[in-house]
Enzyme design. Structure first.
Site, mmCIF file in Angstrom:
data_model
loop_
_atom_site.group_PDB
_atom_site.id
_atom_site.type_symbol
_atom_site.label_atom_id
_atom_site.label_comp_id
_atom_site.label_asym_id
_atom_site.label_seq_id
_atom_site.Cartn_x
_atom_site.Cartn_y
_atom_site.Cartn_z
ATOM 1 N N ASP A 39 0.854 -1.176 0.000
ATOM 2 C CA ASP A 39 0.000 0.000 0.000
ATOM 3 C C ASP A 39 0.898 1.236 0.000
ATOM 4 O OD1 ASP A 39 -2.302 1.567 0.237
ATOM 5 O OD2 ASP A 39 -2.094 1.663 2.414
ATOM 6 N N ASP A 98 -1.912 -0.928 5.901
ATOM 7 C CA ASP A 98 -2.251 -0.426 7.225
ATOM 8 C C ASP A 98 -3.735 -0.166 7.406
ATOM 9 O OD1 ASP A 98 -2.422 1.705 5.505
ATOM 10 O OD2 ASP A 98 -1.639 3.171 6.924
ATOM 11 N N ASP A 130 -6.984 -2.851 3.087
ATOM 12 C CA ASP A 130 -5.893 -3.776 2.780
ATOM 13 C C ASP A 130 -6.137 -5.164 3.363
ATOM 14 O OD1 ASP A 130 -4.417 -1.665 1.567
ATOM 15 O OD2 ASP A 130 -3.844 -0.971 3.566
#
Length: 961
Positions: free
Chosen positions: A214, A535, A539
């Site tokens: 990410d 985080d 995700d």
């Protein structure tokens, strides 16, 4: 008002909101992909048989209803009972797939175990036949009753030798070595800020070939910062000094930012000394407030002077205006409007601009085009988001119509244009460079726009000039990987992912699809092992699906942490590199142990088998072989499994999923050292008594005392193992086997301790260990022959492995289509993809929607007589049919796809789209028409409910939240 669970209303106004939650909402999709309850997604079964006609959608719906009922309240019906039994059977079946190393070890251990069993059985049979033939055929003796106990003792001796061969051959110390290595690594990884939640994750990380990361909060700091600005006709690439700005510009800028921001947004002092200040509230506004602080000014006194309740008028930020404006009353009874927003929109409303002296200068369309070309576009190319800050004064005599926003927010004077970026973590570029050098491909998967994502990827080093790579948005990604029916095709995906480096505007399902596609792909030389870092809640599905999931310990959400395998307690991407080092070290430690143990196995089994066949007795007695087994199992696993990792581990490519556990180099070492040891043992066995001038121990009677001859053989064998343990520290053909040996005190202690115990066993073991004390000269000869292993190891390293094509590798990973017994468990019902996705947690969503629709049907039934033109409701099964594919809805209304989002996730906005005002005949059908709610913030969270009629369009209306 009906708000779904988990929705946070921060501010705004609206006339009506109708919304609900379900498996088709963004939250529902995330938890569906996560598989609530911790269940792993099972592999699709190969060769699925079709028995009879396919079940109708109505029957499936009934089964789901039964499962729902069983989830909430235990029913005693036959249907409920069957469902309960099925659920119990599923609960008893392990869902967790084996890790890469576990699969290879299991396969190798089974092969070695079978070979050991065959060898031990053959040994017992040969010994028994040899004894019977020699005693009763060659010597012609008869079986006498009084001799039976003696014969039985012989057969017991043969059986003990066979069991000893089996014990030595079977690598029962392998699980111990794996556990010790993993436990030791997990403990050490804690010091490197890697909190390992699943033990096998660290060894899997050593095989990682790809990392899907990410952006926000992982590669970047998630701290928006103003890095460039245009003030007073000057483009500053850094924060300007306050003295460089005229007081008027500085004062206007401070007031515009301090007042025209949410007062809940603040910059607070750091919690710890040396840490960065805390950003509370909207990240974009925090960047602007930080810009004020960088200019050595303070926003708090301005807010105290003009508190929030004294603000005259506020035009909140939304997706249409893409700006925010605040009106305050001036001391002269006039008004001043401060406005900030997207530069391309707000600059069109500016007619003046402040020059270097703080005076107004006309701002014509030609000037605006010039600014866009020279200021805005260069900032955008650097991955910056540009924000324009402007103001307008109204005299007391010309108070405008405040409801006419277009007239009020116009004729503005531009104060400044600032460029905001989310800075890349300082350690990330170097960490990514190390990953790429180690043969790991890093991909960025983010919800941000494509330009920002590409710029950040370039700064991180994920993409580099001259490389052949792809940067795609979620829409384009789905268009390339899906067929006309909207189904994902692995062949199409295999054409995209090898070159893909940046996936922008991605939804949770896009991330999940990419990770699953890479893992399932069979293209290339080896199958991929994928790690995912993230985080946010979005995700979660990708973290769960990945071979190894990394969550941020500080900035990460609870959902991300729960779905992960390893938590980075310091939110530092460099910790991932350390995890790769530890993972590869675990893998190498297991390989070192295997190289050592298999050498002992081969030698011990062949010596026992050959010696028994020739001399009717094993040169290595049962207790001696068990001691050797203890050396090579427990002690060797402790010594070799605790080797610390080195940077050199990152200089080679990852093993991958299909790479064999025992390479050709290792096989060369195993067979090469076995040849040396076997030659030495057999030389001592047949001519050793002549060399040392001692009595022969061959063909000794059944209860004869220990001989020096066989004690020398045993002692030499153990010495060779001790020195070969040093050779086993290197498995890639390195010559310096002593490199770093003193960095592992456990290894040195175990080797020296084993040597000391061997001295005690030989000198004082006596009959229990079948040992006779040796002289100093004999001990020195044993040590000399044992040390020859080190010299022989250099000879083996000289032989090029490429020339030994006859050597076979062992310990390959299990094939992709190989099925485990658990997956083929009896009574487990074949279910399709959609039913597998609807896990236990999602049944609650399902039941809620089911209940709402049933109640609406009842209401419609009572009102049907009043509204003749009212469309009859669909059957109860229609919602099941509609939700059969919770991830995507592909039909004539392409805008009904809930997962492809056209809005910028970084814009701090909330968008609500609802149907246009219904006609009287449509009132009762309002709940069926569907509402699509998107909440924007630092992270995107979406809730949606769709019509039970698959063909119904999705309407929307704009409002402010």
């Amino acid at each position: 008002w009906f708000w779904p669970p988990g929705t946070h209303v921060m501010e705004g106004s609206g006339r009506m909101v109708v919304t609900a939650v379900g498996v088709n909402s963004q939250t529902g999709i995330i938890f569906t992909l996560l598989g609530a309850g911790g269940e792993e997604e099972k592999k699709d079964k190969k060769g699925k048989q079709q028995d009879g006609a396919m079940e109708s959608s109505q029957t499936k719906a009934k089964k789901q209803d039964g499962a729902v009922a069983m989830e909430m309240q235990p029913l005693k019906s036959a249907e409920g009972g069957e469902t309960e039994e099925r659920e119990k059977k599923k609960a008893n079946v392990p869902k967790k797939e084996k890790s890469v190393l576990q699969g290879k070890l299991t396969k190798l251990a089974v092969q070695i175990g079978k070979a050991g069993l065959v060898m031990s059985a053959v040994t017992v049979i040969i010994l028994a036949l040899y004894f019977v033939i020699e005693t009763f055929v060659v010597d012609g003796r008869a079986w006498l009753a009084e001799c039976t106990p003696v014969y039985v003792q012989y057969f017991v001796k043969f059986f003990i030798i066979g069991v000893t061969v089996l014990v030595v051959a079977v690598p029962e110390g392998l699980p111990l070595a794996v556990t010790i290595s993993l436990a030791y690594s997990v403990k050490k990884m804690m010091r490197d800020n890697n909190l390992v939640r699943h033990l096998d994750a660290c060894e899997t990380m050593g095989n990682a070939t790809a990392i899907c990361s990410d952006k926000t909060g992982t590669l970047t700091t998630n701290r928006m910062t103003v890095v460039q600005s245009y003030l007073g006709d000057t483009h500053y690439k850094e924060v300007p000094a306050p003295s460089a700005l005229t007081p008027k510009i500085l004062d206007l800028l401070v007031h515009a930012i301090s007042i025209n921001s949410a007062y809940t947004t603040k910059i607070l002092p750091p919690e710890k000394e040396g840490a960065l200040p805390r950003q509370v509230g909207n990240k974009t506004e925090c960047a602007l407030l930080g810009f004020v602080l960088d200019l050595k000014q303070d926003f708090q006194p301005v807010r105290e002077q003009i508190p929030e309740d004294k603000l005259y008028k506020v035009y909140t930020f939304n997706s249409v205006r893409k700006s925010m404006s605040t009106v305050i009353r001036m001391p002269d009874s006039g008004f001043r409007l401060f406005s900030k927003g997207a530069s391309e929109i707000l600059l069109k409303k500016c007619t003046n601009i402040l020059n270097s002296n703080g005076e107004l200068r006309s701002f014509r369309p030609r000037d605006r085009d010039d600014m866009v070309q020279k200021i805005i576009e260069p900032m955008a190319c650097d991955g910056l988001r540009t924000i324009c800050i402007a103001y307008r004064d109204f005299s007391a005599a010309q108070e405008p119509d405040w409801d006419n926003e277009n007239e009020v927010v116009g004729d503005l004077t531009c104060i400044a244009v600032v460029g905001i970026e989310d800075p890349v973590r300082p350690e990330v570029p170097e960490a990514i460079r190390k990953c790429q050098r180690a043969g790991i491909t890093v991909r960025m998967v983010t919800g941000d726009n494509i330009n920002t994502a590409r710029a950040i990827a370039a700064k991180c080093g994920i993409i580099q000039p001259g490389e052949d790579f792809l940067c795609l948005e979620g829409k384009e990604f789905n268009r390339r990987i899906r067929n006309e029916k909207g189904e994902i095709e692995q062949e199409r995906l295999d054409k995209v992912w090898p070159k893909l480096r940046v996936l922008a505007r991605s939804s949770p399902t896009d991330k999940h699809t990419l990770v699953k596609g890479i893992i399932d792909s069979n293209t290339g030389e080896q199958r991929q092992v994928v790690a995912v870092t993230g985080d946010g809640t979005n995700d979660g599905p990708a973290l769960k699906k990945a071979d190894v999931g990394f969550a941020m310990g500080i900035a990460g959400t609870d959902v991300a942490k729960e779905a992960s395998d390893i938590i980075l307690t310091d939110d530092n991407f460099t910790s991932i590199v350390k995890a790769v080092m530890w993972g590869r070290n675990v893998y190498d430690s297991i390989s070192k142990f295997l190289q050592f143990q298999l050498t002992v196995n081969v030698v011990a089994v062949i010596v026992a088998f050959t010696g028994a066949c020739i001399t009717q007795d094993s040169p290595l007695k049962a207790v001696q072989m068990l001691w050797v087994n203890l050396i090579m199992d427990t002690f060797a696993s402790l010594a070799l499994a605790t080797e610390p990792p080195t940077e050199s581990l990152l200089l080679r490519k990852p093993y991958g999923r299909d790479k064999p556990l025992i390479s050709r180099t290792m096989m060369k070492n195993i067979l090469g050292h076995a040849v040396y040891q076997l030659t030495t043992i057999f030389t001592l066995l047949f001519v050793g008594e002549l060399f040392f001038d001692i009595d022969s121990g061959r063909n000794a009677p059944l209860h004869s005392p220990p001989s020096e001859h066989y004690t020398i053989i045993f002692n030499t064998f153990v010495m060779m193992q001790l020195f070969n343990e040093i050779n086993a520290r290197k498995i890639h053909g390195e010559r310096n086997v002593f490199h770093g040996i003193f960095g592992n005190p456990i290894f040195c202690t175990i080797v020296l301790g084993t040597f000391a115990i061997q001295i005690v066993i030989v000198q004082f073991g006596g009959k229990p260990f079948s040992c006779s004390p040796l002289s100093t000269e004999q001990w020195l000869w044993c040590l000399f022959v044992g040390a020859g292993e080190l010299v022989w190891g250099q000879v083996i390293a000289t032989i090029p492995t490429s020339q030994l094509k006859c050597l076979k590798e062992a310990g390959h990973g299990p094939g992709k289509d190989e099925m485990t017994d658990e997956e083929l468990a009896e009574g487990e019902e074949e279910i399709d993809h959609a039913e597998r996705e609807l896990r236990r947690g999602q049944i609650l969503w399902f039941r809620g929607l089911n209940r709402i629709q049933t109640q609406i049907r009842v209401v419609k039934a009572f009102r049907s007589s009043l509204y003749e033109g009212l469309e009859k409701p669909e059957s109860k099964t229609s919602i099941h049919n509609f939700m059969a594919t919770p991830e995507f809805l592909i039909n004539d209304y392409t805008h009904n796809i809930p997962l492809i989002d056209d809005t910028d996730v970084d814009e701090n906005e909330e968008r609500l789209r609802a149907p246009p005002p219904p006609s009287p005949n449509q009132n009762n059908n309002a709940i069926d028409s569907g509402v699509y709610l998107t909440t924007r913030g630092t992270k995107s969270a979406t809730s949606s409910v769709f019509s039970s009629r698959p063909g119904s369009p999705l309407h929307s209306v704009e409002t402010s939240l």
